[in-house]
Scaffold this motif. Structure first.
Motif, mmCIF file in Angstrom:
data_model
loop_
_atom_site.group_PDB
_atom_site.id
_atom_site.type_symbol
_atom_site.label_atom_id
_atom_site.label_comp_id
_atom_site.label_asym_id
_atom_site.label_seq_id
_atom_site.Cartn_x
_atom_site.Cartn_y
_atom_site.Cartn_z
ATOM 1 N N ARG A 154 2.048 2.167 -12.454
ATOM 2 C CA ARG A 154 2.163 0.773 -11.972
ATOM 3 C C ARG A 154 3.170 -0.038 -12.789
ATOM 4 O O ARG A 154 3.836 -0.914 -12.270
ATOM 5 C CB ARG A 154 0.805 0.082 -12.000
ATOM 6 C CG ARG A 154 -0.239 0.562 -10.994
ATOM 7 C CD ARG A 154 0.270 1.488 -9.980
ATOM 8 N NE ARG A 154 -0.706 1.863 -8.963
ATOM 9 C CZ ARG A 154 -0.522 2.855 -8.109
ATOM 10 N NH1 ARG A 154 0.561 3.599 -8.171
ATOM 11 N NH2 ARG A 154 -1.420 3.131 -7.192
ATOM 12 N N LEU A 200 3.647 1.641 -1.606
ATOM 13 C CA LEU A 200 4.115 1.883 -2.977
ATOM 14 C C LEU A 200 2.960 2.359 -3.844
ATOM 15 O O LEU A 200 3.107 3.251 -4.678
ATOM 16 C CB LEU A 200 4.696 0.602 -3.595
ATOM 17 C CG LEU A 200 5.953 -0.002 -3.008
ATOM 18 C CD1 LEU A 200 6.442 -1.139 -3.899
ATOM 19 C CD2 LEU A 200 7.046 1.041 -2.885
ATOM 20 N N LEU A 201 1.816 1.726 -3.613
ATOM 21 C CA LEU A 201 0.685 2.012 -4.511
ATOM 22 C C LEU A 201 -0.011 3.335 -4.201
ATOM 23 O O LEU A 201 -0.712 3.868 -5.055
ATOM 24 C CB LEU A 201 -0.334 0.863 -4.444
ATOM 25 C CG LEU A 201 0.183 -0.503 -4.911
ATOM 26 C CD1 LEU A 201 -0.920 -1.544 -4.833
ATOM 27 C CD2 LEU A 201 0.725 -0.429 -6.333
ATOM 28 N N SER A 202 0.174 3.853 -2.989
ATOM 29 C CA SER A 202 -0.481 5.132 -2.675
ATOM 30 C C SER A 202 0.416 6.302 -3.064
ATOM 31 O O SER A 202 0.493 7.313 -2.374
ATOM 32 C CB SER A 202 -0.834 5.202 -1.187
ATOM 33 O OG SER A 202 0.326 5.056 -0.396
ATOM 34 N N LYS A 203 1.121 6.130 -4.143
ATOM 35 C CA LYS A 203 2.016 7.173 -4.661
ATOM 36 C C LYS A 203 1.693 7.421 -6.139
ATOM 37 O O LYS A 203 1.214 6.523 -6.826
ATOM 38 C CB LYS A 203 3.486 6.710 -4.542
ATOM 39 C CG LYS A 203 3.916 6.299 -3.135
ATOM 40 C CD LYS A 203 3.964 7.476 -2.183
ATOM 41 C CE LYS A 203 4.419 7.094 -0.799
ATOM 42 N NZ LYS A 203 3.495 6.257 -0.045
ATOM 43 N N PRO A 204 2.002 8.633 -6.621
ATOM 44 C CA PRO A 204 1.711 8.900 -8.046
ATOM 45 C C PRO A 204 2.734 8.260 -8.969
ATOM 46 O O PRO A 204 3.400 8.929 -9.742
ATOM 47 C CB PRO A 204 1.763 10.437 -8.111
ATOM 48 C CG PRO A 204 2.654 10.843 -6.985
ATOM 49 C CD PRO A 204 2.519 9.816 -5.913
ATOM 50 N N LEU A 205 2.880 6.971 -8.849
ATOM 51 C CA LEU A 205 3.867 6.215 -9.627
ATOM 52 C C LEU A 205 3.127 5.315 -10.612
ATOM 53 O O LEU A 205 2.224 4.590 -10.196
ATOM 54 C CB LEU A 205 4.632 5.268 -8.701
ATOM 55 C CG LEU A 205 5.958 5.653 -8.086
ATOM 56 C CD1 LEU A 205 6.457 4.527 -7.210
ATOM 57 C CD2 LEU A 205 6.973 5.927 -9.174
ATOM 58 N N VAL A 252 -1.147 -4.306 -15.299
ATOM 59 C CA VAL A 252 -2.593 -4.058 -15.335
ATOM 60 C C VAL A 252 -3.230 -4.563 -14.035
ATOM 61 O O VAL A 252 -4.048 -3.884 -13.406
ATOM 62 C CB VAL A 252 -3.239 -4.765 -16.555
ATOM 63 C CG1 VAL A 252 -4.760 -4.691 -16.486
ATOM 64 C CG2 VAL A 252 -2.728 -4.128 -17.838
ATOM 65 N N SER A 291 -2.526 -2.366 -11.082
ATOM 66 C CA SER A 291 -3.316 -1.122 -11.098
ATOM 67 C C SER A 291 -4.676 -1.334 -10.447
ATOM 68 O O SER A 291 -5.249 -0.416 -9.876
ATOM 69 C CB SER A 291 -3.558 -0.648 -12.534
ATOM 70 O OG SER A 291 -2.351 -0.469 -13.176
ATOM 71 N N GLY A 292 -5.185 -2.541 -10.573
ATOM 72 C CA GLY A 292 -6.509 -2.814 -10.014
ATOM 73 C C GLY A 292 -6.453 -3.588 -8.718
ATOM 74 O O GLY A 292 -7.451 -4.175 -8.309
ATOM 75 N N LEU A 293 -5.288 -3.579 -8.092
ATOM 76 C CA LEU A 293 -5.152 -4.347 -6.844
ATOM 77 C C LEU A 293 -6.041 -3.734 -5.761
ATOM 78 O O LEU A 293 -6.014 -2.526 -5.534
ATOM 79 C CB LEU A 293 -3.697 -4.345 -6.358
ATOM 80 C CG LEU A 293 -3.422 -5.325 -5.235
ATOM 81 C CD1 LEU A 293 -3.182 -6.725 -5.780
ATOM 82 C CD2 LEU A 293 -2.221 -4.893 -4.414
ATOM 83 N N THR A 294 -6.819 -4.562 -5.118
ATOM 84 C CA THR A 294 -7.710 -4.052 -4.073
ATOM 85 C C THR A 294 -7.242 -4.550 -2.717
ATOM 86 O O THR A 294 -6.596 -5.591 -2.608
ATOM 87 C CB THR A 294 -9.155 -4.533 -4.302
ATOM 88 O OG1 THR A 294 -9.156 -5.953 -4.310
ATOM 89 C CG2 THR A 294 -9.705 -4.013 -5.609
ATOM 90 N N VAL A 314 0.829 -1.207 0.000
ATOM 91 C CA VAL A 314 0.000 0.000 0.000
ATOM 92 C C VAL A 314 0.868 1.263 0.000
ATOM 93 O O VAL A 314 0.491 2.291 -0.576
ATOM 94 C CB VAL A 314 -0.972 -0.033 1.212
ATOM 95 C CG1 VAL A 314 -0.298 0.260 2.516
ATOM 96 C CG2 VAL A 314 -2.120 0.932 1.019
#
Lengths: 304, 238
Positions: B91, B84-89, B227, B230-233, B82
């Motif tokens: 995917r 890594l993913l909560s950054k404007p990077l 892809v 990007s859609g990881l929940t 989370v």
């Protein structure tokens, strides 16, 4: 001004509806997301932070969709509930890495500022794996604040914190709220929420049960019918005196346990009971609420 | 390529005692090569057994499995992804950086030891050592990409990857003719054959087919992983 809008949002997992047709707007200041465990608070926060797609409806930040939109993270700081946070890194390395990942011009200075904000400089050289729950929470906060976001989302931030840590975190969040940031935190404890948030959103069983100023929510919760279990030196006489007053809707006599009383006016009843007992010379042995569980309060809110 | 993601990934992969476990398998390969060198068995046959079956057939998929899933599955499992993913990077950048770390680890832990084992067993003769090194290098790359994808799409990546490596690659891919075309190990062998002297190595899959399939597998798995990431929940439970 950063505003998160949740518009007619539902989210289901297979046959289970976690969030059911919720509409709410989260604006600047502190908002408390209140609800019992399993109410759908985390699901809502996951959708607000772009980690879950709504099954229907839309979640937006200033009009821009949040799901699959990485640019929103320039404005959003997220403090997740889970504790895992690269335990092999020191507090400093962790916050610095977050600053670098945001692509900040001076990540070192940003990390320094964020750690100072949460007062964690003293332990920044220790590995985060050795931190207490409260310390982890503060470093997670620092990582969420490192890019100076307009929106801060916190999922059950007070879980497992001792009272001192709780007060520190509350002070910190108050400051962010006063700065004009949009701060949303979830909790299942009413007292916790009303200490911090003026505005409260209540969710129960996936539904939006109530919304508004904390005093209004508190009044809604207090002014519902209350049930009490009362045992006294003369239960029959007390029952007769109580039922004569309008604040009491019903009295059930139980020879073993005492009186089961249904009060419709909380304020009126709490004043009436000791007065009636004193005037009749009745000694009260037990006065206990019979339905004060949070779930019963929430259930009332949903049905009202 | 993002250097912060690479740094975090490498520390997570090699940190603590994991590096010792990761090093154990290639060290074992080198020890076997040293022992086998003095045996009376035909050296070329020995090289094929150790470099082909053991290194390319077992060491590479196992290393690819550990590194490919290790660079991302642990973070997804414990929720730290989370951060890594909560950054404007983008995917794809996270995925390609993690893949680069996995591939680098696979080269270091599989391709390099294979080359050294080849030199110990057969020297530089017939291009055997270089051939198998190239074979393990490309196979390691494809395995890393495939297992990284598994790490993103399933919470049981190691079990799924192990089943794939043991059942498809080692069993079906070796003995069922049609399945060989879709075996990473066989694609690696085709490149080994291309480097080695004529007739020194046999490979059932043609070079062009192998190269194309390697590219399709590696690029396809990387694109799909991007892809899916990007859609990881996050789990919806509270």
């Amino acid at each position: 001004m950063a505003v998160i809008t949740i518009d007619k949002v539902s989210r289901w997992f297979g046959n289970v509806v976690a969030v059911n047709d919720v509409t709410m707007t989260i604006g600047p200041g502190i908002t408390g997301l209140l609800g019992p465990n399993g109410a759908g608070k985390s699901t809502l926060i996951h959708m607000m932070s772009g980690f879950l797609a709504p099954s229907s409806g839309a979640v937006t930040l200033d009009g821009a969709p949040i799901w699959r939109n990485q640019q929103v993270y320039r404005q959003i700081g997220l403090v997740p509930e889970k504790e895992s946070m690269y335990d092999y890194l020191t507090g400093w390395e962790f916050v610095l890495a977050n600053a670098e990942l945001h692509g900040l011009a001076d990540p070192g200075a940003a990390a320094e500022r964020a750690l100072a904000l949460v007062e964690m400089e003293y332990a920044q050289e220790r590995q985060t794996g050795t931190y207490s729950k409260g310390m982890k929470q503060r470093v997670k906060m620092a990582s969420a604040l490192v890019h100076d976001p307009a929106v801060l989302l916190l999922d059950e931030p007070f879980n497992g914190m001792d009272p001192r840590q709780r007060l520190q975190l509350m002070d910190l969040l108050r400051r962010f709220g006063a700065d004009g940031r949009t701060v949303l935190f979830s909790s299942h404890i009413l007292e916790e929420v009303e200490q911090l948030a003026r505005h409260i959103e209540v969710v129960v069983a996936g539904r939006h049960a109530a919304s508004g100023d904390f005093r209004e929510i508190r009044r809604l919760m207090t002014d519902r019918p209350h049930r009490y279990l009362v045992h006294s030196s003369d239960d029959r006489q007390l029952a007769a005196a109580l039922i004569a007053d309008g604040s009491t809707a019903g009295v059930e006599f139980d020879a073993g346990e005492g009186l089961r009383i249904q009060a419709v006016d909380f304020q009126g009843f709490t004043t009436l009971l000791p007065k009636v007992a004193r005037e009749a010379g009745i000694r009260l042995y037990t006065v206990s609420p019979a339905d004060e569980s949070l779930e019963s309060v929430f259930s009332y809110l949903v049905s009202s | 390529m993002n250097t912060t993601v690479a740094r975090l990934t490498a520390r997570g992969l090699f940190g603590r005692r994991r590096i010792l476990i990761l090093l154990a398998v290639p060290v074992m390969l080198l020890v076997i090569a040293v022992i086998a060198r003095n045996s009376a068995i035909d050296k070329l046959e020995l090289a094929h057994s150790i470099l082909g079956s053991l290194a390319l057939g077992t060491l590479v998929p196992i290393t690819g499995l550990i590194t490919g899933t290790g660079v991302i599955a642990t973070e997804i499992e414990d929720g730290s992804i989370v951060y890594l993913l909560s950054k404007p990077l983008p995917r794809w950048k996270i995925v390609t950086t993690k893949l680069a770390v996995a591939v680098g680890a696979s080269w270091l832990l599989a391709a390099l030891p294979t080359y050294l084992a080849g030199l110990i067993l057969y020297g530089t003769a017939d291009g055997i050592a270089a051939g198998y090194a190239l074979g393990t290098l490309v196979a390691g790359t494809a395995y890393s990409a495939l297992f990284l994808l598994l790490g993103v799409v399933t919470r049981h990546a190691v079990i799924a990857g192990l089943a794939y490596a043991l059942i498809w690659e080692s069993l079906i891919g070796n003995y069922v003719e049609g399945a060989r075309t879709l075996s990473v190990q066989q694609w690696g062998l085709s490149l080994t054959k291309a480097i080695a002297a004529d007739g020194a190595v046999t490979a059932p899959v043609g070079l062009t087919t192998a190269v194309w399939l390697l590219i399709v597998a590696a690029v396809g798995a990387t694109a799909l992983a991007s892809v899916k990431l990007s859609g990881l929940t996050l789990n919806g439970e509270e």
